[in-house]
Scaffold this motif. Structure first.
Motif, short mmCIF file in Angstrom:
data_model
loop_
_atom_site.label_atom_id
_atom_site.label_comp_id
_atom_site.label_asym_id
_atom_site.label_seq_id
_atom_site.Cartn_x
_atom_site.Cartn_y
_atom_site.Cartn_z
N VAL A 261 3.32 -8.19 -5.68
CA VAL A 261 2.18 -8.87 -4.97
C VAL A 261 0.89 -8.64 -5.71
CG1 VAL A 261 3.48 -9.52 -2.94
CG2 VAL A 261 1.96 -7.49 -3.08
N TRP A 262 -0.08 -9.65 -5.42
CA TRP A 262 -1.37 -9.37 -5.79
C TRP A 262 -2.30 -9.28 -4.56
CZ3 TRP A 262 -4.31 -8.68 -9.83
CH2 TRP A 262 -5.56 -9.08 -9.66
N TYR A 263 -2.99 -8.18 -4.63
CA TYR A 263 -3.68 -7.74 -3.36
C TYR A 263 -4.91 -7.08 -3.72
CZ TYR A 263 -4.67 -5.80 1.37
OH TYR A 263 -5.32 -5.48 2.50
N GLY A 264 -5.94 -7.91 -3.74
CA GLY A 264 -7.39 -7.51 -4.59
C GLY A 264 -8.02 -6.50 -3.81
N LYS A 265 -7.77 -6.48 -2.75
CA LYS A 265 -8.52 -5.15 -1.82
C LYS A 265 -8.19 -3.73 -2.15
CE LYS A 265 -9.53 -8.01 1.95
NZ LYS A 265 -9.03 -8.62 3.46
N VAL A 266 -6.89 -3.81 -3.06
CA VAL A 266 -6.58 -2.31 -3.38
C VAL A 266 -7.51 -2.03 -4.50
CG1 VAL A 266 -4.78 -1.06 -4.79
CG2 VAL A 266 -4.43 -2.37 -2.82
N PHE A 267 -8.19 -3.07 -5.46
CA PHE A 267 -8.84 -2.72 -6.57
C PHE A 267 -10.33 -2.21 -5.99
CE2 PHE A 267 -6.49 -6.03 -8.90
CZ PHE A 267 -6.34 -5.42 -10.02
N ARG A 268 -10.61 -2.84 -4.97
CA ARG A 268 -11.85 -2.62 -4.28
C ARG A 268 -12.02 -0.91 -3.93
NH1 ARG A 268 -13.37 -6.87 -0.24
NH2 ARG A 268 -11.97 -8.07 -1.62
N PRO A 301 3.14 -20.55 -1.50
CA PRO A 301 4.54 -21.16 -2.10
C PRO A 301 5.13 -19.98 -3.10
CG PRO A 301 2.84 -22.78 -2.67
CD PRO A 301 2.01 -21.64 -1.67
N THR A 302 4.26 -19.44 -3.98
CA THR A 302 5.12 -18.56 -5.10
C THR A 302 5.10 -17.12 -4.20
OG1 THR A 302 2.80 -17.73 -5.67
CG2 THR A 302 3.79 -19.87 -6.81
N LYS A 303 4.89 -16.91 -3.14
CA LYS A 303 5.28 -15.55 -2.48
C LYS A 303 4.37 -14.52 -3.15
CE LYS A 303 9.22 -16.82 -3.40
NZ LYS A 303 10.81 -16.67 -3.52
N ARG A 304 3.41 -14.67 -3.91
CA ARG A 304 2.58 -13.57 -4.80
C ARG A 304 1.59 -13.09 -3.71
NH1 ARG A 304 4.14 -14.12 -10.12
NH2 ARG A 304 4.89 -16.13 -10.27
N GLU A 305 1.27 -13.77 -2.67
CA GLU A 305 0.47 -13.08 -1.63
C GLU A 305 0.87 -12.76 -0.55
OE1 GLU A 305 -3.09 -15.49 -1.40
OE2 GLU A 305 -2.92 -16.01 -3.55
N VAL A 306 0.25 -11.64 0.03
CA VAL A 306 1.06 -11.32 1.54
C VAL A 306 -0.17 -11.18 2.42
CG1 VAL A 306 3.09 -10.18 0.81
CG2 VAL A 306 1.12 -8.90 0.57
N ARG A 307 -0.01 -10.99 3.55
CA ARG A 307 -0.98 -10.89 4.53
C ARG A 307 -0.42 -9.52 5.55
NH1 ARG A 307 -2.17 -16.24 7.01
NH2 ARG A 307 -2.90 -17.01 4.92
N PHE A 308 -1.41 -9.00 5.93
CA PHE A 308 -0.89 -7.81 6.55
C PHE A 308 -1.36 -7.86 8.03
CE2 PHE A 308 -1.31 -6.37 2.25
CZ PHE A 308 0.01 -5.64 2.04
N ASN A 312 -6.91 -3.42 8.56
CA ASN A 312 -7.83 -2.39 8.55
C ASN A 312 -7.21 -0.87 8.43
OD1 ASN A 312 -9.93 -4.04 7.91
ND2 ASN A 312 -10.44 -4.20 10.25
N LYS A 313 -6.15 -0.94 9.21
CA LYS A 313 -5.53 0.30 9.38
C LYS A 313 -4.85 0.64 8.18
CE LYS A 313 -2.74 2.69 12.97
NZ LYS A 313 -1.77 2.40 13.95
N HIS A 319 -7.01 4.07 1.50
CA HIS A 319 -8.14 5.03 1.20
C HIS A 319 -7.91 6.27 1.21
CE1 HIS A 319 -12.24 6.48 1.28
NE2 HIS A 319 -12.70 5.54 0.75
N ARG A 320 -7.44 6.77 2.35
CA ARG A 320 -7.23 8.31 2.56
C ARG A 320 -6.01 8.74 1.41
NH1 ARG A 320 -5.64 9.70 7.98
NH2 ARG A 320 -7.44 8.35 8.50
N ALA A 321 -5.17 8.10 1.19
CA ALA A 321 -3.93 8.51 0.32
C ALA A 321 -4.58 8.70 -1.05
CB ALA A 321 -3.08 7.34 0.05
N ILE A 322 -5.51 7.99 -1.69
CA ILE A 322 -6.34 7.92 -2.90
C ILE A 322 -7.39 9.20 -2.92
CG2 ILE A 322 -7.86 6.95 -4.52
CD1 ILE A 322 -6.68 4.26 -3.55
N GLU A 323 -8.02 9.46 -1.71
CA GLU A 323 -9.06 10.48 -1.54
C GLU A 323 -8.21 11.79 -1.73
OE1 GLU A 323 -11.65 10.21 1.64
OE2 GLU A 323 -12.70 11.36 -0.07
#
Ligand code: ADP
Ligand code: MG
Length: 528
Positions: A261-268, A301-308, A312-313, A319-323
Motif C-alpha cells: 500500500v501507499w501510506y505517505g505518513k510513513v515518509f513524514r 477501488p485499486t486497494k492501494r490505500e488503507v485507513r487505520f 495515531n497510536k 515512530h518508536r520503532a524507528i527511534e
C-alpha cells in the motif's frame, strides 16, 4: 478451505453499496496486479506471469491454486461476484487481497478474456472465452488443478485508452513494479515472469531474506538495517530501513497485512530521523501486521490505500520503532557517531580543528570528516547546562547594564522574574521600564545589552513561559553566532563540551549540530 467459501456469489445490494466503486483497470499493470492477487487468494504456491508487448498484446497469469468451480466460471466475470465476501460484516474483516468481485468483470469488458480452471478434485477443468464482456464459448477442457487467466488486446474497444498506453518496455516496467512487491510479500510462493518469451524473474519459494536477495539488488540491500518492533495489542512491525548515513536509493515497499500500500505518513515520520544526512526520502521495506479489524482496505477501488483505526497510536508505534533502531540513543547511531577526531601534523604542530566561514568547525575523523555548526552546537551546550544544573551560581557583572525595556518586554520580565532569578540572573527595576542587570548565570561567560533584549523579545512573542522555553530563548540568543572567529583552543573546548551533552546531535530546536561525511561518500562523489 470450506466448500462454500470457494463458491462464488453475487453480492447483496447492501454490500455493493458499501464498496468503493471506480475504475480498477488503469492499464496492463493493474490487470496483472488483480490477476496475481486472485492467484494468491486462491492459495497458489506457484504463479507464472507471461507478458507480450508490455501486456498490450497478451497477459497470462497461471497458478496452481484452488481453481474455480465449473458452475461458477461464467459468474466470476459478472460485476460484484466474489467468493471472498458474503455480508456486510465481512467488510470489516478482510483477509483476502480481493473482495469486491470487480476485477474480472472490468477486465473482461475491455479485452478478450479466457479463463481455464480446474477446481479442486474435479476430473476435468472448464474453459470460458469472452470478447468485450460477451461470452463467446464455454466448454470442458483439461487442465491441472489451478487457474489460467488470459487477457488479450486490452482496451481494444477503447481506442482512446489504448492510445494512452506507453511503449511496451515502459508498460512492462510498470508491470514489474507490481510483480516485485508481490514477490517480496509472498516469499512462500514461487513466481516466474516472462516478457516476450524471455524470463525476467524466476524465484523459488524460500525465506523472506532469500527472496529479497533474489529479487533486489545487493547495493540496495546493503544500504538497509533491520527493524523489528512488537506491541502487546497485536501490532507487529518488521523489515528494513535505510542506514541514515547512506544515500537513498528511493525504493519504498510498505506492506500492511501483506498488502502493498501507499501510506505517505510513513515518509513524514522517517524523514525526521534522516534530515541531518539527507533531504531525500529514505528507502524502506516495511511489513506492518495488525489485527484485520484495525485496517480498512475498502477505501479506494485499486486497494492501494488503507485507513487505520486508532491511526495515531499506530503512528507513534512506528515512530518508536524507528527511534529504537536509528534514533539518537540507538546503538546504531552511537556506533555511527563514535568518531574519534584525529590530529593532523601540520608544519611543526598538530592541528585538530579548522573553521569554515567563521561558522563551521571541521575536523578529520577515522572514517572521513565532520562538520559542526558552531552556533547550533553552542546552543545545545548552553541548553543542557542550564537545564541540568541544580544550583545556579551567579556571576556578578563588573559593569552593571542599564536597559530601558519596551513595555511588552517589561511585562514579560515581571512575569518570569522568579524563573530568571532561579537561573542565576540578578536585576532590579530602577524606575519605570529601566532595569539594572547586575548578575548573570555563571555558566554564561558574558552578556550584552542586545543579548538580554533579544531573550525578552523572543519570550514576549510567546505565551508559553515554561522553564524550557526560557532556557531555549537564552541558549539561542546567547550562543556563539555564525560569523565569529574561534581559536583552535575555543573550537576544541566547544567540541568537547558538545560531546559531553546527552544529545549532541541536535540543537534544542531539533536542528542538526553535526554532519559527518564518510570517506566512502567522498569516494563515490569523485567516482573513485
Ligand atoms: P474478487 O477477487 O474481488 O473476488 P475478481 O473479479 O477478481 O473479484 O474475481 C472474482 C472471483 O473469481 C473470485 O472471488 C474467485 O472466486 C474467482 N477467481 C478469480 N481468479 C481466480 C483464481 N486464479 N483462482 C481461483 N479463483 C479465482
Ligand atoms: Mg480479485
Amino acid at each position: 478451505m470450506k466448500e462454500n467459501q470457494s463458491r462464488v456469489i453475487e453480492l447483496p445490494e447492501s454490500v455493493k453499496n458499501k464498496i468503493a466503486a471506480g475504475e480498477v483497470i488503469e492499464g496492463p499493470f493493474s490487470c496483472v496486479k488483480e490477476l496475481i492477487e486472485n492467484s494468491l487468494d486462491a492459495q497458489a504456491s506457484q504463479i507464472t506471469i507471461d507478458i507480450v508487448d508490455g501486456g498490450k498484446k497478451l497477459i497470462n497469469v497461471s497458478d496452481n491454486g484452488l481453481g474455480i468451480h465449473p458452475d461458477d466460471i461464467s459468474l466470476v466475470t459478472m460485476r460484484y461476484s466474489t467468493s471472498k465476501l458474503q455480508n456486510i460484516d465481512d467488510l470489516n474483516f478482510i483477509k483476502s487481497l480481493g473482495f469486491r468481485g470487480e476485477a474480472l468483470s472490468s477486465v473482461s469488458s475491455v479485452s478478450h478474456l479466457e479463463i481455464l480452471s480446474k477446481f479442486d478434485n474435479n476430473e476435468i477443468g472448464r474453459y470460458i472465452k469472452l470478447e468485450n464482456g460477451k461470452i463467446i464459448e464455454e466448454k470442458p477442457k483439461q487442465r491441472q488443478k489451478g487457474t489460467s487467466v488470459i487477457v488479450k488486446y486490452l482496451f481494444n474497444n477503447y481506442p482512446a485508452r489504448r492510445k494512452f498506453l506507453r511503449s511496451s518496455n515502459a508498460e512492462f516496467r510498470k508491470i514489474l513494479g507490481e510483480v516485485i512487491p508481490k514477490c517480496i510479500a509472498f516469499p512462500e510462493v514461487s513466481f516466474i515472469l516472462t516478457h516476450n518469451n524471455k524470463e525476467v524473474i524466476n524465484v523459488k519459494s524460500g525465506s523472506r531474506e532469500e527472496r529479497l536477495i533474489s529479487i533486489l539488488d545487493e547495493s540496495f540491500l546493503n544500504s538497509l538495517i533491520p527493524i523489528k518492533y512488537e506491541t502487546d495489542d497485536g501490532l507487529n512491525l518488521e523489515g528494513w530501513i535505510q542506514k541514515p548515513n547512506l544515500p537513498s536509493q528511493k525504493k519504498y515497499y510498505l506492506f500492511v497485512n501483506k498488502r502493498n500500500v501507499w501510506y505517505g505518513k510513513v515518509f513524514r515520520i522517517l524523514r525526521d530521523f534522516y534530515t541531518p544526512f539527507s533531504n531525500e526520502n529514505p528507502s524502506f521495506i516495511l511489513f506492518i501486521n495488525l489485527p484485520y479489524e484495525m485496517v480498512d482496505v475498502n477505501v479506494h477501488p485499486t486497494k492501494r490505500e488503507v485507513r487505520f483505526h486508532k491511526e495515531n497510536k499506530l503512528l507513534s508505534h512506528i515512530h518508536r520503532a524507528i527511534e529504537e533502531t536509528i534514533g539518537e540513543d540507538s546503538s546504531y547511531r552511537k556506533d555511527l557517531f563514535s568518531f574519534e577526531i584525529e590530529e593532523i601534523f601540520q608544519g611543526d604542530t598538530y592541528e585538530k580543528f579548522w573553521q569554515l566561514h567563521r561558522s563551521y568547525i571541521v575536523a578529520q575523523t577515522k572514517n572521513g570528516l565532520v562538520i559542526i555548526d558552531q552556533h547550533a552546537a553552542h546552543e545545545r551546550i548552553l541548553f543542557d547546562s542550564l537545564k541540568n544544573n541544580k544550583s545556579f551560581p551567579t556571576q556578578t557583572l563588573l559593569f552593571p547594564i542599564h536597559i530601558k525595556h519596551a513595555p511588552l518586554e517589561m511585562l514579560k520580565l515581571k512575569e518570569i522574574d522568579e524563573e530568571l532569578k532561579a537561573l542565576g540572573f540578578r536585576f532590579h527595576i530602577f524606575s519605570g521600564n529601566t532595569v539594572i542587570w547586575e548578575g548573570i548565570p555563571a555558566i554564561l561567560d558574558d552578556i550584552s545589552e542586545e543579548g538580554i533584549i533579544a531573550i525578552l523579545q523572543d519570550l514576549a512573542e510567546d505565551r508559553d513561559t515554561s522553564i524550557d522555553k526560557i532556557i531555549k530563548a537564552i541558549s539561542c540568543n546567547l550562543a556563539i553566532k555564525a560569523g565569529v572567529a574561534l581559536s583552535p583552543q575555543e573550537m576544541e573546548h566547544l567540541v568537547n563540551q558538545l560531546f559531553s551533552t546527552e544529545k549532541p546531535f541536535r540543537c534544542p530546536h531539533g536542528r542538526p549540530t553535526i554532519y559527518e561525511i564518510p570517506l566512502n561518500e567522498l569516494e563515490k562523489k569523485f567516482e573513485r
